[in-house]
Design a protein around this motif. Structure first.
Motif, PDB file in Angstrom:
ATOM      1  N   PHE A 175       0.835  -1.191   0.000  1.00  0.00           N
ATOM      2  CA  PHE A 175       0.000   0.000   0.000  1.00  0.00           C
ATOM      3  C   PHE A 175       0.874   1.246   0.000  1.00  0.00           C
ATOM      4  N   MET A 176       0.614   2.163  -0.942  1.00  0.00           N
ATOM      5  CA  MET A 176       1.275   3.462  -0.977  1.00  0.00           C
ATOM      6  C   MET A 176       0.236   4.564  -1.137  1.00  0.00           C
ATOM      7  N   VAL A 177       0.639   5.790  -0.789  1.00  0.00           N
ATOM      8  CA  VAL A 177      -0.245   6.939  -0.970  1.00  0.00           C
ATOM      9  C   VAL A 177       0.489   8.010  -1.772  1.00  0.00           C
ATOM     10  N   LEU A 195       0.079   6.919   8.567  1.00  0.00           N
ATOM     11  CA  LEU A 195       0.756   6.098   7.563  1.00  0.00           C
ATOM     12  C   LEU A 195       1.423   4.894   8.212  1.00  0.00           C
ATOM     13  N   VAL A 196       2.057   5.112   9.355  1.00  0.00           N
ATOM     14  CA  VAL A 196       2.716   4.012  10.060  1.00  0.00           C
ATOM     15  C   VAL A 196       1.685   3.000  10.545  1.00  0.00           C
ATOM     16  N   GLU A 197       0.615   3.489  11.136  1.00  0.00           N
ATOM     17  CA  GLU A 197      -0.446   2.614  11.650  1.00  0.00           C
ATOM     18  C   GLU A 197      -1.030   1.753  10.539  1.00  0.00           C
ATOM     19  N   ALA A 198      -1.189   2.334   9.344  1.00  0.00           N
ATOM     20  CA  ALA A 198      -1.794   1.616   8.212  1.00  0.00           C
ATOM     21  C   ALA A 198      -0.769   0.833   7.410  1.00  0.00           C
ATOM     22  N   GLU A 199       0.464   0.805   7.869  1.00  0.00           N
ATOM     23  CA  GLU A 199       1.542   0.079   7.193  1.00  0.00           C
ATOM     24  C   GLU A 199       1.677   0.508   5.734  1.00  0.00           C
ATOM     25  N   VAL A 200       1.681   1.824   5.535  1.00  0.00           N
ATOM     26  CA  VAL A 200       1.923   2.389   4.207  1.00  0.00           C
ATOM     27  C   VAL A 200       3.405   2.250   3.892  1.00  0.00           C
TER      28      VAL A 200
END
Length: 334
Positions: A175-177, A195-200
C-alpha cells in the motif's frame, strides 16, 4: 540520417470514471500520437504531457510543428535529447525512433536497451481521492491487485479516513499513498502516524515542487518518493537527502532514452527507482514497461483507466501488467 515523414494525430483519452487528486479532477487526459515513416519502416509513439508544467496537448502539438524539419531529417535518439526540449512531444518521438531502430535491425527494443527479456510486473492500481463509499467500490473492483496506490487530496481528516479504510479492507496488500503536492512540510508530522499505523510502504510527493528543502528536517519512517520534484536528469542531485525514491515518468523526462540514464544515476546516488504514468494507452505504457524491468516500484495502470485502448493492448492479470511482444517494436516470439 534518412529523410522521414512525421504524422501526428490526437486522442481525447477519456477515462472510464473521473480521477480525483489534490487540486484536480480529471475526466481524461488528451494524448498526441505520432508515426515516423521512412524506408518502409514505421515507428510509433504516444504522450499525454505534464499538466502541472503546462505541457498540454496544444503545447505538444506546437513543439512537434516547431521541430518538424529536425524530426523529419531523421535524428538519432541522442541528438533528439540534446535538441528537443524534454516533455511529451520528445517522448513520443523518442518512442518512435526506438521502434524504427528495433524494426530496422530486427532486434527487440529490450535488447537494444541492454535489458534482460521482459517479464510481467506487479503494478499498483490507483484509487481516486473520492468519498469513502465510492472509493471502497473501486477498491472492490481491484480484487486481484497485489499493490494499491491511494490518491490524497490534502484534506487531513478525509485522507486519514481513506487511508485507514483501505488498510481495513485490504489488510495484507502492499500500500502506498500519493499526495500530489497536497501537503506542506509542517503538516507532515501529523500525517505520518496514520501512515505508520496503516503500514503504508511509500509516500509520494507530499510537498509542492520547490519546497523540497524542508524534507531534510523530516525523519519519516515511511520512504518518500519524488514525482513532481523530478522532471529530468538535472533534478536528480537535488533529491538526495530529501527523498528516498525517484519516480521516473517518460512524459516528464522526454522519453525512454533519458529515463534509462536517470535510472542509472538514481542507483549511483543511492535512490530507489519507480516508474509511473498518469494516463495513456498501451502504446504509451510499452516503453515504460521496459523501464519498469529495472525499477523497485511500478505504477503502470494508466491503460486500465481509459475508455478505449488500442488493439493488442497490455493486460492485467494476477496483479501484474503483461505487455504483449507484438505491441511495440520488433516482437521476440521465441
Amino acid at each position: 540520417m534518412s529523410k522521414l515523414t512525421l504524422h501526428v494525430e490526437t486522442d481525447p483519452m477519456t477515462f472510464k470514471q473521473p480521477l480525483r487528486i489534490a487540486g484536480h479532477i480529471f475526466t481524461g487526459i488528451p494524448a498526441v500520437r505520432v508515426r515516423l515513416e521512412g524506408g518502409g519502416i514505421v515507428g510509433r509513439g504516444e504522450a499525454s504531457g505534464v499538466y502541472y508544467t503546462g505541457d498540454t496537448l496544444d503545447h505538444m502539438l506546437s513543439v512537434l510543428e516547431d521541430y518538424r524539419a529536425f524530426i523529419e531529417d531523421g535524428p538519432d535518439r541522442e541528438s533528439l535529447r540534446h535538441i528537443m526540449p524534454a516533455g511529451g512531444a520528445r517522448n513520443a518521438i523518442d518512442a518512435a525512433l526506438w521502434e524504427r531502430e528495433s524494426l530496422g535491425q530486427g532486434i527487440p527494443v529490450w535488447k537494444l536497451a541492454g535489458l534482460s527479456p521482459p517479464v510481467p510486473l506487479v503494478t499498483t492500481f490507483t484509487l481516486s481521492a473520492d468519498p469513502p463509499a465510492q472509493m471502497l467500490r473501486q477498491l472492490e473492483s481491484y480484487a486481484g491487485a497485489r499493490a494499491i496506490k491511494l490518491k490524497l487530496d490534502g484534506d487531513f481528516e478525509a485522507d486519514r479516513e481513506r487511508i485507514r479504510l483501505v488498510r481495513q479492507h485490504r489488510p495484507g496488500i502492499w500500500f502506498m499513498v500519493d499526495a500530489n503536492q497536497g501537503y506542506r512540510v509542517e503538516s507532515l508530522d501529523a500525517l505520518l502516524p496514520t501512515l505508520v499505523e496503516a503500514e503504508v510502504s511509500l509516500l509520494e510527493q507530499p510537498v509542492p515542487r520547490g519546497g523540497e528543502a524542508g524534507l531534510e528536517y523530516i525523519r519519516s519512517p515511511v520512504p518518500i518518493a519524488a514525482d513532481e520534484s523530478l522532471l529530468g536528469l538535472e533534478d536528480m542531485a537535488g533529491l538526495v537527502g530529501r527523498f528516498q525514491v525517484a519516480n521516473i515518468k517518460l512524459d516528464k523526462c522526454g522519453g525512454l532514452t533519458e529515463a534509462l540514464a536517470m535510472q542509472a544515476l538514481a542507483r549511483k546516488v543511492g535512490l530507489g527507482v519507480m516508474v509511473g504514468n498518469m494516463a495513456g494507452s498501451s502504446l504509451a505504457a510499452a516503453p515504460a514497461f521496459l523501464l519498469g524491468q529495472r525499477c523497485d516500484f511500478v505504477d503502470l495502470d494508466g491503460p486500465a483507466f481509459i475508455a478505449t485502448d488500442m488493439p493488442d493492448p497490455v493486460s492485467y492479470r494476477d496483479g501484474r501488467i503483461h505487455c504483449p511482444p507484438t505491441l511495440w517494436g520488433m516482437p521476440n516470439l521465441a
